[in-house]
Structures are given as C-alpha cells and as structure tokens.
Scaffold this active site. Structure first.
Site, PDB file in Angstrom:
ATOM      1  CE  LYS A 202      -3.095   2.400   3.262  1.00  0.00           C
ATOM      2  NZ  LYS A 202      -4.119   2.236   4.300  1.00  0.00           N
TER       3      LYS A 202
HETATM    4  C1  R5P Z   1      -2.102   4.110   7.341  1.00  0.00           C
HETATM    5  O1  R5P Z   1      -1.051   3.741   7.143  1.00  0.00           O
HETATM    6  C2  R5P Z   1      -2.941   3.596   8.410  1.00  0.00           C
HETATM    7  O2  R5P Z   1      -3.153   2.248   8.272  1.00  0.00           O
HETATM    8  C3  R5P Z   1      -4.176   4.366   8.514  1.00  0.00           C
HETATM    9  O3  R5P Z   1      -4.783   4.137   9.727  1.00  0.00           O
HETATM   10  C4  R5P Z   1      -5.163   4.226   7.393  1.00  0.00           C
HETATM   11  O4  R5P Z   1      -5.006   3.110   6.622  1.00  0.00           O
HETATM   12  C5  R5P Z   1      -5.095   5.464   6.597  1.00  0.00           C
HETATM   13  O5  R5P Z   1      -6.195   5.613   5.771  1.00  0.00           O
HETATM   14  P1  R5P Z   1      -6.510   7.036   5.129  1.00  0.00           P
HETATM   15  O6  R5P Z   1      -5.198   7.757   5.009  1.00  0.00           O
HETATM   16  O7  R5P Z   1      -7.088   6.732   3.784  1.00  0.00           O
HETATM   17  O8  R5P Z   1      -7.451   7.732   6.021  1.00  0.00           O
END
Ligand code: R5P
Length: 303
Positions: A202
């Site tokens: 990711k």
């Molecule tokens: C990111 O690395 C963490 O896992 C977060 O808690 C989450 O996945 C971030 O999601 P977003 O940036 O789309 O809110």
C-alpha cells in the site's frame, strides 16, 4: 450401504487434458492455495481489483473524526467495500462474524501520535490472525524513518510466519513528514517491501505513479490520505488505477465524506468499471441523498 455404481455411464473425458487455471493476481501464481484464496477475498477475481475501507486509524491516533462510533457510522458502509482494514479490537467488538468481506488485520503498532511513529513492533500473534480468519496482515514500513530497520524486520517476521500459515502480508509504506512522496522515494519503498516478501503493498499516489507500479512485482493499492474534496479524491483514485494500481485502500476520504456510501460507490465505479472522475462524481451526486441516515436518527430508531 450404497449400491455398487456399475451402470457404465461414467465419463472421464480421457481425451481432454485437465487444464490448470492461472491465478489472476499480479505476482501471485507461485503462492500456495490458501494464500491465493485469501488474496481472492481482498481482490475481486472479476476485475482483479479491490476497494478496501481503512478504519484502523485508532491504533495510533485514537477516535479519529468519523470513527468515534464505528458501530453507528461505519457498520453500514462495510457491505459496500470489498475488504476492510482494521484492528482485531474493532473486529471482535463491533464487526459481525457473518460479514462477507475479506479483512486485513493491523499487525504492527506501539507508539501513539505523541511519540516517534516509526518505533513500531509486531503487535499481533499470527495464531490470532489464523483464529480470526484474516485475509491478510498489515504492517507499516518506515523506509528512511528513524526505526527503518526495525520496521522492515517487523514485516519480514510477519512474512515468514504468514507463509507458514498461508496468510499474505500487506506492507504499508509509511512516509514521515520530512520525506518527499515522489516516485523515486515511493519506488524505493514499495520495491523493498515486495523484495522482502510482502505479497501486497500500500502506498501513496504521486506524479509518475506508473513507474512505481511497474517497478513493483506485487499488487499496489493506493493509500487515501487526508480528506480531499470528493472530485479530487476521485481524480487521485482514477490516476492511481490508470497508473497501474490494483485497488485503493481509503479511509478518511470515505468516512469523512458527507455521504460515505455514495463516495464508496463512486470509488468502486472508478476502480472496478473504469469510470472517469467526472462520471464517478455524477454517481456520488446522485446517491448522496440516499446515504445512510445520521447517527442520531439511528439511535432514535433503536439501531
Ligand atoms: C495508514 O497507514 C494507516 O493504516 C491508517 O490508519 C489508514 O489506513 C489510513 O487511511 P486514510 O489515510 O485513507 O485515512
């Protein structure tokens, strides 16, 4: 006792060789059956892509805006995602074991937002991921961060344990404030994750994203990041998918939207059906008034 089956009508099609089906996912043809099966709980075999809903923020930042009451505000969104990314705490306390979606369990943690974030350790026994039926485990990798080596070791440890049990690992390239999110840096970080064993990575969208995905031998899913206006978020998802991402893993741009289900549906159109940002925005605008009722209405209805 069953009768002897001697009717002479059996068909073995002796002249038709058995065909082996190639597993659909990038880089995944050599994995064991169980690992491929779990990956197919995240990536839809029809499109080869995924829309993941990230709700794991609380593991280091507590009740983020939009995630204060996951039971009220997030549960209605879950059926609209292909997979969830969350902690085992939220899974056990809030999520129904009857969900049809795959889920990726947060497997690293330690520091809060008050401390050095790269100082994470493995925070999940892989036996618990097996017990819960996880589709994959997620771990932050802080390339260039203060605890870079430790975070890489967290990932390789989970990869080794994951291979023993058939559970894939999602390596998350965590970018500190001082690092530039360009294709050179993200190309380095994603490639390191894949070379060291992560089955999925990711990472953030950037200029030249197609070089990042081309240089990474496993699927990349785009990270969402901070809340943007809906059109900008759809443009980012579109750019990532057209640039070779095999999905998105978005949190705040979904659950902080004024109409989260409409936004999730619009993102699905971009990811699975190739809608342009303008077409997907139309979907969002049409559906926004049909989105889930606000929390007070749910409480009043006794939900
Ligand atoms: C990111 O690395 C963490 O896992 C977060 O808690 C989450 O996945 C971030 O999601 P977003 O940036 O789309 O809110």
């Amino acid at each position: 006792m069953p009768e002897m089956d001697e009717t002479g009508t059996k068909q073995f099609y002796e002249d038709v060789p058995q065909r082996s089906e190639q597993f659909f996912l990038k880089g995944a043809t050599a994995y064991d059956w169980g690992m491929q099966h779990r990956l197919a709980q995240i990536f839809r075999p029809e499109s080869g892509r995924t829309v993941m809903l990230a709700i794991d923020h609380g593991y280091f930042q507590g009740p983020t805006s939009g995630l204060e009451r996951i039971d009220l505000r997030i549960r209605p969104l879950m059926p609209h995602a292909d997979a969830l990314m969350l902690t085992r705490g939220i899974l056990r306390t809030i999520v129904s074991p009857a969900i049809q979606q795959g889920f990726v369990l947060r497997a690293s943690g330690g520091p809060s937002i008050l401390k050095e974030l790269s100082n994470e350790h493995v925070a999940l026994d892989v036996d618990d991921a097996v017990r819960l039926g996880a589709s994959a485990m997620a771990v932050q990798v802080f390339v260039g961060g203060e605890f870079e080596t430790q975070s890489v070791h967290n990932m390789t440890q989970l990869v080794d344990e994951g291979y023993r049990r058939g559970i894939p690992v999602l390596g998350v390239t965590a970018v500190g404030k001082e690092l530039v999110r360009d294709s050179r840096y993200l190309g380095l970080a994603t490639r390191m994750c894949a070379e060291l064993g992560a089955q999925v990575v990711k990472t953030y969208y950037c200029e030249g994203f197609e070089r990042v995905t081309a240089g990474c031998p496993v699927p990349i899913v785009m990270a969402g990041g901070k809340k943007l206006p809906e059109l900008e978020a759809l443009e980012m998802a579109y750019g990532a998918i057209q640039g070779g991402a095999l999905g998105v893993d978005m949190g705040r741009n979904i659950f902080q939207s004024e109409a989260p289900i409409a936004m999730l549906t619009a993102v699905r159109k971009v990811v699975h059906e190739g809608y342009t940002p303008a077409q997907a925005l139309d979907v969002f605008q049409t559906l926004r008034h049909e989105a889930a009722p606000a929390a007070p209405a749910l409480v009043a209805a006794g939900a």
